[in-house]
Design a protein around this motif. Structure first.
Motif, PDB file in Angstrom:
ATOM      1  N   ASP A 123      -3.985  16.919   8.234  1.00 22.60           N
ATOM      2  CA  ASP A 123      -4.839  16.320   9.259  1.00 22.60           C
ATOM      3  C   ASP A 123      -6.148  17.092   9.446  1.00 22.60           C
ATOM      4  OD1 ASP A 123      -5.502  14.524  11.370  1.00 22.60           O
ATOM      5  OD2 ASP A 123      -5.062  16.135  12.781  1.00 22.60           O
TER       6      ASP A 123
ATOM      7  N   CYS B  42      -7.920  -5.975  13.076  1.00 23.98           N
ATOM      8  CA  CYS B  42      -6.494  -6.150  12.790  1.00 23.98           C
ATOM      9  C   CYS B  42      -5.742  -4.897  13.233  1.00 23.98           C
ATOM     10  CB  CYS B  42      -6.308  -6.351  11.284  1.00 23.98           C
ATOM     11  SG  CYS B  42      -4.648  -5.981  10.699  1.00 23.98           S
ATOM     12  N   ASP B  43      -4.634  -5.091  13.929  1.00 18.83           N
ATOM     13  CA  ASP B  43      -3.750  -3.962  14.250  1.00 18.83           C
ATOM     14  C   ASP B  43      -2.341  -4.511  14.426  1.00 18.83           C
ATOM     15  OD1 ASP B  43      -4.455  -0.863  15.482  1.00 18.83           O
ATOM     16  OD2 ASP B  43      -2.423  -1.649  15.724  1.00 18.83           O
TER      17      ASP B  43
ATOM     18  N   PHE C 159     -20.136  10.496  12.484  1.00 16.41           N
ATOM     19  CA  PHE C 159     -19.582   9.204  12.072  1.00 16.41           C
ATOM     20  C   PHE C 159     -20.680   8.186  11.807  1.00 16.41           C
ATOM     21  CE2 PHE C 159     -15.549  10.940  13.377  1.00 16.41           C
ATOM     22  CZ  PHE C 159     -14.705  10.408  12.429  1.00 16.41           C
TER      23      PHE C 159
ATOM     24  N   TRP D 179       2.033   9.205  16.016  1.00 12.19           N
ATOM     25  CA  TRP D 179       2.519   9.330  14.633  1.00 12.19           C
ATOM     26  C   TRP D 179       2.136  10.666  13.989  1.00 12.19           C
ATOM     27  CZ3 TRP D 179      -1.379  10.298  11.257  1.00 12.19           C
ATOM     28  CH2 TRP D 179      -2.670   9.984  11.694  1.00 12.19           C
TER      29      TRP D 179
ATOM     30  N   THR E 153      -7.013  -0.242  14.782  1.00 12.46           N
ATOM     31  CA  THR E 153      -8.021  -0.145  15.853  1.00 12.46           C
ATOM     32  C   THR E 153      -7.547   0.842  16.928  1.00 12.46           C
ATOM     33  OG1 THR E 153      -7.051  -2.083  16.925  1.00 12.46           O
ATOM     34  CG2 THR E 153      -8.937  -2.471  15.480  1.00 12.46           C
TER      35      THR E 153
ATOM     36  N   TYR F 202      -7.683  15.832  21.522  1.00 10.64           N
ATOM     37  CA  TYR F 202      -7.735  14.552  20.793  1.00 10.64           C
ATOM     38  C   TYR F 202      -6.343  13.955  20.765  1.00 10.64           C
ATOM     39  CZ  TYR F 202      -8.411  11.034  17.206  1.00 10.64           C
ATOM     40  OH  TYR F 202      -8.469   9.832  16.537  1.00 10.64           O
TER      41      TYR F 202
ATOM     42  N   ILE G 286      -9.693   6.640  16.403  1.00  7.06           N
ATOM     43  CA  ILE G 286     -10.876   6.936  15.581  1.00  7.06           C
ATOM     44  C   ILE G 286     -11.669   5.674  15.277  1.00  7.06           C
ATOM     45  CG2 ILE G 286     -10.144   6.765  13.144  1.00  7.06           C
ATOM     46  CD1 ILE G 286     -11.994   9.683  14.901  1.00  7.06           C
TER      47      ILE G 286
ATOM     48  N   ILE H 172      -9.319  -2.482  10.000  1.00  6.74           N
ATOM     49  CA  ILE H 172      -7.854  -2.488   9.879  1.00  6.74           C
ATOM     50  C   ILE H 172      -7.362  -1.200  10.531  1.00  6.74           C
ATOM     51  CG2 ILE H 172      -5.872  -2.613   8.326  1.00  6.74           C
ATOM     52  CD1 ILE H 172      -7.576  -4.048   6.302  1.00  6.74           C
TER      53      ILE H 172
ATOM     54  N   GLU I  74      -1.554   1.116   1.216  1.00 11.64           N
ATOM     55  CA  GLU I  74      -1.253  -0.332   1.169  1.00 11.64           C
ATOM     56  C   GLU I  74      -2.428  -1.153   1.711  1.00 11.64           C
ATOM     57  OE1 GLU I  74       2.177   0.174   3.998  1.00 11.64           O
ATOM     58  OE2 GLU I  74       1.202  -1.447   5.102  1.00 11.64           O
ATOM     59  N   CYS I  75      -3.080  -0.655   2.758  1.00 12.18           N
ATOM     60  CA  CYS I  75      -4.193  -1.420   3.348  1.00 12.18           C
ATOM     61  C   CYS I  75      -5.411  -1.409   2.423  1.00 12.18           C
ATOM     62  CB  CYS I  75      -4.560  -0.869   4.722  1.00 12.18           C
ATOM     63  SG  CYS I  75      -3.257  -1.136   5.945  1.00 12.18           S
TER      64      CYS I  75
ATOM     65  N   SER J  31      -3.765  10.535  19.742  1.00 15.40           N
ATOM     66  CA  SER J  31      -3.534   9.245  19.087  1.00 15.40           C
ATOM     67  C   SER J  31      -3.405   8.191  20.171  1.00 15.40           C
ATOM     68  CB  SER J  31      -2.235   9.357  18.296  1.00 15.40           C
ATOM     69  OG  SER J  31      -1.721   8.087  17.997  1.00 15.40           O
ATOM     70  N   SER J  32      -3.827   6.963  19.860  1.00 14.97           N
ATOM     71  CA  SER J  32      -3.632   5.867  20.820  1.00 14.97           C
ATOM     72  C   SER J  32      -2.210   5.308  20.692  1.00 14.97           C
ATOM     73  CB  SER J  32      -4.651   4.760  20.574  1.00 14.97           C
ATOM     74  OG  SER J  32      -4.418   4.196  19.306  1.00 14.97           O
TER      75      SER J  32
END
Ligand SMILES: NC(=O)c1ccc[n+]([C@@H]2O[C@H](COP(=O)([O-])OP(=O)(O)OC[C@H]3O[C@@H](n4cnc5c(N)ncnc54)[C@H](O)[C@@H]3O)[C@@H](O)[C@H]2O)c1
Length: 353
Positions: free
Chosen positions: A178, A35-36, A307, A164, A12, A219, A15, A10, A81-82, A221-222
Motif C-alpha cells: 500500500d 460503477c461500484d 492527482f 479491505w 467510487t 486516511y 480515492i 469503476i 479483472e476490472c 477506506s470508505s
C-alpha cells in the motif's frame, strides 16, 4: 479520436474523490458514469457529483460505447479483472496503485493493453510531484553523479485505513503493497529505472490494526465491513539490489511504536544527494564546503495537486498520444519487486528477480 474524453469510474470509494475532482476541472473531459458494487457508496458518490448514470457491475458500465476511458479505483485485488475487462471493451485505463496483487495478474493486464492497443497507465502519483520533476532535472544534468543508494521510510504509528486494507484477499498485503509501493517506485524512477535483480525483505505482524486504539487514522477506506479483518503485515523492511550496483532500502508501516509518522525519501550520489520529503533539499560539497540547497521554487504539492497532474497526464496521453510517464511495464516491474519482498520475508532468504 474525440476531443472530449468520456470517462467512467469503476470503484467510487475514498480515492475516487481525487480522480473525480481532477476530471471535473478539465474542459476536455466529461464524467459520464459511475460503477461500484456497494450500492450505498455508489449512490452517495453519484449524488455528490451529480452523475445520473450508475451501475452495480463493471460489465454494465463498459457496455456503454460512449465511454472512452475509465479510472479503476477498486480495492487492489479487483484491479486486474476490472482493467482487463475495460481494455477488452476498448477503453483506456488509469489504474490505481498497486497495479495488481500478483505478477501474473500484472502481466495479464499488460498483455490486455497490448492486444487491444489501448493505454494502461498506472497511478504512481508521486512521480507527478514538482519535487520528482526537479530531481530528475538535476539528475539529468549530472548534479548527483553516480546515484548508488536510495532510502525511504513511509511509517505510520497508527495508520491502517481499515475496511479491505487489512484483508489480504482483497489488498494483497499491508503497508508494503500500500505505502511501500509509492516509495519503491519513486526511488526507482528517480534513480533512472535501474533493473532490479534481487531483494531481501522482512515483514512483521505484531500490532495488527491496533484494534483497541481510540485515535482516528488520517486516511480511511470508505469500505466499512462489519468486522475489520487484519491478516496483513503491519511493518515491512526491505533492501532491493539493482543491476547497476545501486541499492534501495525502504521501511513501511501501518502500526509501529514510534513518536510520529515519518515520510522520508533520500537519494545519495557521488557528487550530490537529495531529500524529497517533506520539502526538497539538495546536498553537495562546493570547494570542500558541505552545502545544503533549498530551492525558491515550491516543491511540495498536496494530494489534490498530485492527482490533478496524474489525471491530466492520463487525459493528455489518450487525447494527444503523449508518451505515458507511468506505463504498465513499470507497474509490472514494481509488482515483481513487491512479490519478491513478500517471498523473501516468508523464506528468510534473498530472492532473485
Ligand atoms: N495513489 C494513492 O495515493 C492512493 C491512496 C489511497 C488509495 N489508493 C488506491 O486506490 C484504490 C482504492 O482505495 P480506496 O481507499 O478508495 O478504497 P475504498 O474502500 O474507499 O474504495 C474502494 C471501492 O471499490 C469498490 N469495489 C471493489 N471491487 C469492485 C468492483 N469489482 N467493481 C466496482 N467497484 C468495486 C468498493 O465497493 C469500494 O467502494 C486502492 O487500490 C488503493 O491502493 C491510492
Amino acid at each position: 479520436m474525440t476531443t472530449t474524453l468520456k470517462i467512467g469510474m469503476i470503484g467510487t470509494g475514498s480515492i475516487a474523490h481525487e480522480h473525480i475532482q481532477a476530471y471535473q476541472k478539465m474542459d476536455n473531459v466529461e464524467l459520464v458514469a459511475f460503477c461500484d458494487i456497494n450500492p450505498s457508496q455508489l449512490n452517495h458518490m453519484a449524488d455528490r457529483y451529480g452523475i445520473s448514470e450508475t451501475y452495480s457491475s463493471k460489465e454494465a458500465l463498459l457496455a456503454n460505447a460512449d465511454i472512452d476511458a475509465v479510472s479503476v479505483c477498486t480495492w487492489n485485488a479487483a484491479h486486474a479483472e476490472c482493467a482487463i475487462a475495460a481494455l477488452n471493451a476498448g477503453k483506456h485505463v488509469l489504474c490505481e496503485k498497486p497495479m495488481a496483487t500478483s505478477v501474473a495478474d500484472a502481466l495479464a493486464m499488460e498483455a490486455a493493453a497490448k492486444k487491444n492497443g489501448k493505454l494502461l497507465m498506472i497511478g504512481f502519483v508521486r512521480r507527478f510531484g514538482n519535487d520528482a520533476q526537479i530531481v530528475t532535472d538535476f539528475r539529468d544534468k549530472d548534479f548527483f553523479g553516480e546515484i548508488y543508494y536510495g532510502k525511504a521510510t513511509y511509517l505510520r504509528r497508527n495508520g491502517n485505513p481499515g475496511g479491505w486494507f487489512g484483508d489480504k484477499s482483497r489488498s494483497g498485503g499491508g503497508p508494503l503493497i500500500d505505502l511501500g509501493v509509492h516509495v519503491i517506485d519513486l526511488l526507482n524512477y528517480l534513480m533512472g529505472q535501474p533493473k532490479p535483480i534481487s531483494v531481501y525483505g522482512a515483514t512483521f505482524q505484531k500490532l495488527f490494526n491496533r484494534p483497541d486504539s481510540k485515535d482516528t487514522v488520517a486516511y480511511s477506506s470508505s469500505t466499512t465491513d462489519e468486522k475489520d479483518i487484519c491478516d496483513v503485515e503491519d511493518l515491512a523492511s526491505a533492501m532491493i539490489r539493482f543491476a547497476d550496483g545501486s541499492v534501495v532500502s525502504i521501511e513501511a508501516s501501518f502500526s509501529l511504536n514510534l513518536k510520529e509518522d515519518q515520510g522520508k525519501i533520500e537519494l545519495f550520489g557521488t557528487k550530490g544527494g537529495a531529500s524529497l520529503a517533506p520539502q526538497l533539499e539538495l546536498y553537495t560539497d562546493i570547494n570542500g564546503y558541505m552545502t545544503d540547497i533549498q530551492l525558491k521554487t515550491p516543491t511540495a504539492l498536496d494530494m489534490n495537486g498530485l492527482f490533478y497532474n496524474e489525471v491530466a497526464h492520463f487525459v493528455d496521453c489518450v487525447l494527444n498520444n503523449t508518451e505515458c510517464l507511468t506505463p504498465a511495464a513499470d507497474g509490472v516491474t514494481i509488482m515483481r519487486i513487491l512479490d519478491a519482498i513478500y517471498q523473501s520475508a516468508e523464506t528468510g532468504h534473498e530472492v532473485m528477480i
